[in-house]
Design an enzyme around this catalytic site. Structure first.
Site, PDB file in Angstrom:
ATOM      1  N   GLY A  25      36.201 -53.572  15.453  1.00 37.49           N
ATOM      2  CA  GLY A  25      35.613 -54.173  14.257  1.00 37.49           C
ATOM      3  C   GLY A  25      36.599 -55.061  13.506  1.00 37.49           C
ATOM      4  O   GLY A  25      37.809 -54.846  13.548  1.00 37.49           O
ATOM      5  N   ARG A  82      34.290 -54.808  21.790  1.00 39.25           N
ATOM      6  CA  ARG A  82      34.482 -53.361  21.887  1.00 39.25           C
ATOM      7  C   ARG A  82      34.579 -52.862  23.338  1.00 39.25           C
ATOM      8  O   ARG A  82      34.451 -51.679  23.595  1.00 39.25           O
ATOM      9  CB  ARG A  82      33.357 -52.633  21.156  1.00 39.25           C
ATOM     10  CG  ARG A  82      33.395 -52.789  19.639  1.00 39.25           C
ATOM     11  CD  ARG A  82      32.556 -51.746  18.941  1.00 39.25           C
ATOM     12  NE  ARG A  82      32.521 -51.917  17.503  1.00 39.25           N
ATOM     13  CZ  ARG A  82      33.449 -51.482  16.658  1.00 39.25           C
ATOM     14  NH1 ARG A  82      34.520 -50.856  17.108  1.00 39.25           N
ATOM     15  NH2 ARG A  82      33.329 -51.671  15.354  1.00 39.25           N
ATOM     16  N   ASP A 132      41.444 -45.795  19.229  1.00 43.33           N
ATOM     17  CA  ASP A 132      41.030 -45.864  20.641  1.00 43.33           C
ATOM     18  C   ASP A 132      41.756 -46.980  21.388  1.00 43.33           C
ATOM     19  O   ASP A 132      42.267 -46.772  22.485  1.00 43.33           O
ATOM     20  CB  ASP A 132      39.523 -46.192  20.723  1.00 43.33           C
ATOM     21  CG  ASP A 132      38.695 -44.929  20.784  1.00 43.33           C
ATOM     22  OD1 ASP A 132      39.289 -43.839  20.878  1.00 43.33           O
ATOM     23  OD2 ASP A 132      37.458 -45.039  20.719  1.00 43.33           O
ATOM     24  N   LYS A 180      45.108 -51.399  13.339  1.00 45.28           N
ATOM     25  CA  LYS A 180      44.032 -52.062  12.593  1.00 45.28           C
ATOM     26  C   LYS A 180      42.865 -51.128  12.377  1.00 45.28           C
ATOM     27  O   LYS A 180      42.539 -50.338  13.253  1.00 45.28           O
ATOM     28  CB  LYS A 180      43.565 -53.271  13.419  1.00 45.28           C
ATOM     29  CG  LYS A 180      42.311 -53.935  12.942  1.00 45.28           C
ATOM     30  CD  LYS A 180      41.236 -54.063  14.016  1.00 45.28           C
ATOM     31  CE  LYS A 180      40.555 -52.766  14.309  1.00 45.28           C
ATOM     32  NZ  LYS A 180      39.322 -52.866  15.111  1.00 45.28           N
ATOM     33  N   THR A 181      42.231 -51.137  11.276  1.00 52.71           N
ATOM     34  CA  THR A 181      40.865 -50.691  11.016  1.00 52.71           C
ATOM     35  C   THR A 181      40.651 -50.517   9.516  1.00 52.71           C
ATOM     36  O   THR A 181      41.492 -49.925   8.827  1.00 52.71           O
ATOM     37  CB  THR A 181      40.436 -49.385  11.720  1.00 52.71           C
ATOM     38  OG1 THR A 181      39.111 -49.064  11.286  1.00 52.71           O
ATOM     39  CG2 THR A 181      41.330 -48.189  11.456  1.00 52.71           C
ATOM     40  N   ASP A 210      38.626 -48.607   8.337  1.00 51.97           N
ATOM     41  CA  ASP A 210      38.260 -47.203   8.098  1.00 51.97           C
ATOM     42  C   ASP A 210      39.439 -46.369   7.590  1.00 51.97           C
ATOM     43  O   ASP A 210      39.236 -45.286   7.043  1.00 51.97           O
ATOM     44  CB  ASP A 210      37.722 -46.561   9.385  1.00 51.97           C
ATOM     45  CG  ASP A 210      36.368 -47.118   9.783  1.00 51.97           C
ATOM     46  OD1 ASP A 210      35.888 -48.043   9.104  1.00 51.97           O
ATOM     47  OD2 ASP A 210      35.800 -46.628  10.777  1.00 51.97           O
ATOM     48  N   LYS A 257      19.168 -47.642 -16.627  1.00 54.84           N
ATOM     49  CA  LYS A 257      17.868 -47.207 -16.106  1.00 54.84           C
ATOM     50  C   LYS A 257      17.858 -46.854 -14.625  1.00 54.84           C
ATOM     51  O   LYS A 257      16.826 -46.454 -14.119  1.00 54.84           O
ATOM     52  CB  LYS A 257      16.802 -48.262 -16.408  1.00 54.84           C
ATOM     53  CG  LYS A 257      17.028 -49.623 -15.789  1.00 54.84           C
ATOM     54  CD  LYS A 257      15.843 -50.545 -16.094  1.00 54.84           C
ATOM     55  CE  LYS A 257      16.051 -51.896 -15.456  1.00 54.84           C
ATOM     56  NZ  LYS A 257      15.020 -52.838 -15.736  1.00 54.84           N
TER      57      LYS A 257
HETATM   58  P1  FBP Z   1      36.935 -50.256  14.001  1.00 55.65           P
HETATM   59  O1  FBP Z   1      37.173 -48.775  14.042  1.00 55.65           O
HETATM   60  O2  FBP Z   1      36.818 -50.871  15.327  1.00 55.65           O
HETATM   61  O3  FBP Z   1      37.976 -50.936  13.158  1.00 55.65           O
HETATM   62  O4  FBP Z   1      35.539 -50.534  13.285  1.00 55.65           O
HETATM   63  C1  FBP Z   1      35.199 -49.853  12.133  1.00 55.65           C
HETATM   64  C2  FBP Z   1      33.849 -50.243  11.581  1.00 55.65           C
HETATM   65  O5  FBP Z   1      33.976 -51.285  10.652  1.00 55.65           O
HETATM   66  C3  FBP Z   1      33.184 -49.018  10.969  1.00 55.65           C
HETATM   67  O6  FBP Z   1      33.514 -48.869   9.627  1.00 55.65           O
HETATM   68  C4  FBP Z   1      31.728 -49.275  11.223  1.00 55.65           C
HETATM   69  O7  FBP Z   1      31.032 -48.074  11.362  1.00 55.65           O
HETATM   70  C5  FBP Z   1      31.731 -50.029  12.514  1.00 55.65           C
HETATM   71  O8  FBP Z   1      32.965 -50.687  12.593  1.00 55.65           O
HETATM   72  C6  FBP Z   1      30.606 -51.018  12.633  1.00 55.65           C
HETATM   73  O9  FBP Z   1      30.657 -51.587  13.897  1.00 55.65           O
HETATM   74  P2  FBP Z   1      29.880 -52.879  14.354  1.00 55.65           P
HETATM   75  O10 FBP Z   1      30.690 -54.041  13.895  1.00 55.65           O
HETATM   76  O11 FBP Z   1      29.882 -52.775  15.832  1.00 55.65           O
HETATM   77  O12 FBP Z   1      28.542 -52.879  13.709  1.00 55.65           O
END
Ligand code: FBP
Length: 554
Positions: free
Chosen positions: A81, A145, A176, A202-203, A205, A242
Site C-alpha cells: 500500500g 502486492r 511481509d 514502510k506502512t 499502519d 446534533k
Molecule cells: P501496507 O501494509 O501494504 O502498507 O498497506 C496498508 C493499508 O493501507 C491498510 O491500512 C489497508 O487495510 C490496506 O492497505 C488497503 O489496501 P488496498 O490498497 O489494497 O485497498
C-alpha cells in the site's frame, strides 16, 4: 501541467539528513556494533538463514569512507500500500548513489515486485526524479502486492539482475515484503551471485516496528491527515451539536492509527482492537460501552460525539472471528453456488440458520441486515469473507442504536441519537509527506545506499532517535534476521518479521486509558489542524504522540 504554489515550494525543500550523513559521502564510515540474534526461535532461524544470520548491527559515523570504489547498479521497488514519503526514499537513494559516483545507475522496477519478474523498469535521471521530490504517492514507479516468495520467482529475479548487471536491490515495503526481502537476500547469498538486498520499513499502519525500528514511514503523515479531518469533524459536532460521528480509520489489523488519532484529537470513544481481543469483548459489550458514553452525554444535553473505529476491529472480536470461520466453512467448495442459487434473502437466511452453530447464529442475528448481506457478497479469491470490507463504523453505530432503543424502552435514556459515518484511509496514504516523513524517508534511502556501498546484504535501513531533531538521528543498518521469529502461516511454520500490535502495557495505550473515561463524558476535543510545512520546528517537524510517549517525551 500547472503546479500549485505548495508543489513548487516542496520541490525546493531540502530534506534533513541525520548529522552523521551530512558531511559528504567521503566522510561516512562504519562503526561495527554487536553481533545479533533473532528475537525468538534462534536455532530455527539460524538454520534457515545460514549465510545472513547473526551479522553485526552497524551505525554510520563521521570518518574516512573506506568502501570499495566500484560502479554500482541498483534496482528499487515499492511494495504494498501507498505511504507518504516513498518518493523521497527513492530520491535519497538516487542522490547518495550519484554523489558517490555519477556513473552509478538506479533502475526502478514498475508496479511493485511484479516489475522484477516481468523486467518492467525505467532508469532514473535527474529530470525524471526531480518531479517527485517531497511529493506523496508511489506513482514514481507504482507499487503492487505480488509476493516474492518462491524459489522459481527468486530465479527470475536473479535473471533480471544478471541481465542488467544489477548488484543490489532495495525493497521498500511492510513486514511481509521485508520478510521476503530477507529470504531473497539469503537465497542470493547462498547462490553466491553477489546481489545484495536491502529493505526499508514502510506502512501507514505503523505495525512494522520493534526495538530497532522506531516507526515505519508514512504513519506520521497519514495519522496527521486523519487527525486533521477528525478534529474538523469534532469542531463541527461541537458547533452543530446534533450528530454522533462514527469514523473508521485505516489499519488492516493493528490499531496504531486509531490510537494515534485519538491521542491527537481526544474523541469520546476510540476502540482498540488489541484490547477487545485481550478482554474477549463481545459486539454487545462494545456497543454497551459506547452507548454508556452516548447516554451520559445526552444526560448533560449533549446529543453529539465522536467515535473512532479501527479498520481491523471485527477480527479482534472473538465471537466475530468464530462467525467468520463458520461462514467460510459454510460456503466452502460447491456450497457457494448452492447458496447463490437461492432466490430470496429469506431463503438464504434459512440456509445460514441451518449451517451456523447456535452461538454464531446469535451473533449473526444481531447484525444489521446490510452487514449480514455484506458477509456473503464480498469474498476473496479463496472464497473467504473479506473482513476488511465490512463497514464497521455502520455496524457499531447500528448496534449502539439498538442498545439505546432498549434503554429508551426501559426509561433509562431520553436523548436523541442521529449518526454520520466516515471512512478515512486513502485520503492519507498519498498526502504530501510531512517534514518528518520527507526527512525520514530521504534519510532511509540515502542510508540504504551507504549499506549497499559498504557491501551489506539482508539488512534493513535503520534511522533511529527519531523523536530528537534530525541532526541527532542515528543512521545505520540492522540484519533483518534479528527481527524474525517462527509463526504459523497457512498451516506451515514460517520465518517472519513479527507484526507489531498495540501493546496494552505500552505508554501510548496507557496514556489513552488514563484519560478516556473523562473524554467519553466531557467534551475534551482537540483540533490539530492541517499539516504545516513552513514555520517553527515545534509546529512543523514534530512527529507522532505515539513516538513521543514511547520515548518518554510527553
Ligand atoms: P501496507 O501494509 O501494504 O502498507 O498497506 C496498508 C493499508 O493501507 C491498510 O491500512 C489497508 O487495510 C490496506 O492497505 C488497503 O489496501 P488496498 O490498497 O489494497 O485497498
Amino acid at each position: 501541467m500547472k503546479l500549485s504554489p505548495l508543489q513548487i515550494a516542496r520541490y525546493q525543500y531540502q530534506p534533513k539528513l541525520p548529522g552523521m550523513l551530512r558531511n559528504g559521502i567521503s566522510e561516512i564510515c562504519v562503526n561495527n556494533g554487536a553481533a545479533t540474534e533473532s528475537v525468538a526461535d534462534q536455532e530455527k532461524i539460524q538454520a534457515l538463514f545460514p549465510n545472513t544470520y547473526g551479522k553485526n548491527e552497524i551505525t554510520f559515523v563521521k570518518g574516512q569512507n573506506t568502501s570499495e570504489a566500484k560502479k554500482q547498479v541498483v534496482g528499487v521497488i515499492l511494495s504494498g500500500g501507498q505511504a507518504p514519503g516513498g518518493h523521497n526514499v527513492v530520491c535519497g537513494l538516487y542522490d547518495a548513489l550519484k554523489a558517490t559516483n555519477p556513473e552509478n545507475v538506479l533502475y526502478g522496477f514498475k508496479g511493485g515486485p511484479s516489475g522484477l519478474l516481468d523486467d518492467n523498469y525505467l532508469i532514473f535521471d535527474d529530470e525524471y526524479i526531480n518531479q517527485f521530490r517531497n511529493t506523496g504517492g508511489f506513482d514514481i514507479i507504482g507499487s503492487g502486492r505480488t509476493k516474492l516468495e518462491t524459489e522459481a520467482q527468486f530465479e527470475v529475479v536473479a535473471e533480471t539482475c544478471a541481465k542488467h548487471g544489477i548488484t543490489a536491490l532495495v525493497i521498500i515495503g511492510g513486514d511481509d515484503s521485508n520478510t521476503n526481502a530477507a529470504v531473497l537476500a539469503e537465497y542470493f547469498a547462498a547462490k553466491g551471485n553477489g546481489v545484495q538486498v536491502i529493505g526499508c520499513p514502510k506502512t501507514i499502519d505503523g505495525d512494522l516496528k520493534n526495538e530497532d525500528i522506531e516507526c515505519s514511514f508514512g504513519f506520521d503523515t497519514a495519522t496527521k491527515t486523519y487527525s486533521e479531518l477528525i478534529g474538523n469533524i469534532e469542531r463541527d459536532a461541537n458547533s452543530a451539536k446534533k450528530y454522533w460521528h462514527f469514523i473508521k480509520v485505516m489499519g488492516r489489523s493493528a490499531s496504531h492509527v486509531a490510537l494515534e488519532c485519538a491521542l491527537e484529537t481526544q474523541p469520546n470513544i476510540c476502540l482498540i482492537g488489541e484490547e477487545v481481543a485481550a478482554k474477549k469483548m463481545s459486539l454487545a459489550q462494545i456497543a454497551d460501552q459506547i452507548a454508556d458514553s452516548v447516554a451520559a452525554r445526552a444526560a448533560k444535553g449533549w446529543n453529539f460525539g465522536v467515535a473512532i473505529i479501527p479498520e481491523g476491529i471485527v477480527e479482534f472480536v472473538p465471537e466475530f472471528s468464530v462467525l467468520i470461520a463458520e461462514i467460510n466453512e459454510l460456503l466452502a467448495g460447491e456450497k457457494t453456488a448452492q447458496f447463490n442459487a437461492l432466490p430470496t434473502w429469506a431463503d438464504k437466511y434459512a440456509f445460514i440458520e441451518r449451517g451456523l452453530s447456535k452461538e454464531s447464529m446469535a451473533v449473526f442475528a444481531i447484525l444489521p441486515e446490510n452487514i449480514q448481506q455484506q458477509l456473503f457478497l464480498e469474498r476473496d479469491p479463496h472464497g473467504n469473507v473479506q473482513v476488511s470490507l465490512i463497514e464497521s463504523e455502520k455496524l457499531f453505530s447500528a448496534l449502539v442504536g439498538a442498545n439505546l432503543a432498549a434503554r429508551k424502552a426501559a426509561g433509562t435514556y431520553t436523548g436523541k441519537y442521529a449518526t454520520q459515518h466516515h471512512f478515512f484511509g486513502y485520503e492519507g496514504r498519498c498526502a504530501f509527506p510531512s517534514n518528518f516523513d520527507a526527512d525520514y524517508c530521504y534519510s532511509l534511502g540515502y542510508n540504504a545506499f551507504m549499506l549497499i556501498q559498504y557491501g551489506y546484504t539482508g539488512y534493513l535501513s535503520k534511522v533511529s532517535n527519531l523523536s530528537a531533531p534530525a541532526e541527532e538521528w542515528v543512521a545505520g543498518g540492522m540484519p533483518m534476521t534479528k527481527m524474525m521469529n517462527i509463526e504459523r502461516r497457512n498451516g506451515k511454520d514460517k520465518p517472519v518479521i513479527r507484526k507489531a500490535l498495540v501493546e496494552l502495557d505500552g505508554k501510548p495505550f496507557q496514556y489513552f486509558a488514563a484519560n478516556r473515561d473523562e473524554w467519553a463524558v466531557e467534551t475534551c476535543f482537540t483540533y490539530p489542524g492541517a499539516i504545516q510545512y513552513y514555520g517553527p520546528a515545534e509546529v512543523c517537524d514534530i512527529t507522532t504522540r505515539t513516538l513521543a510517549l514511547e520515548k518518554g517525551k510527553m
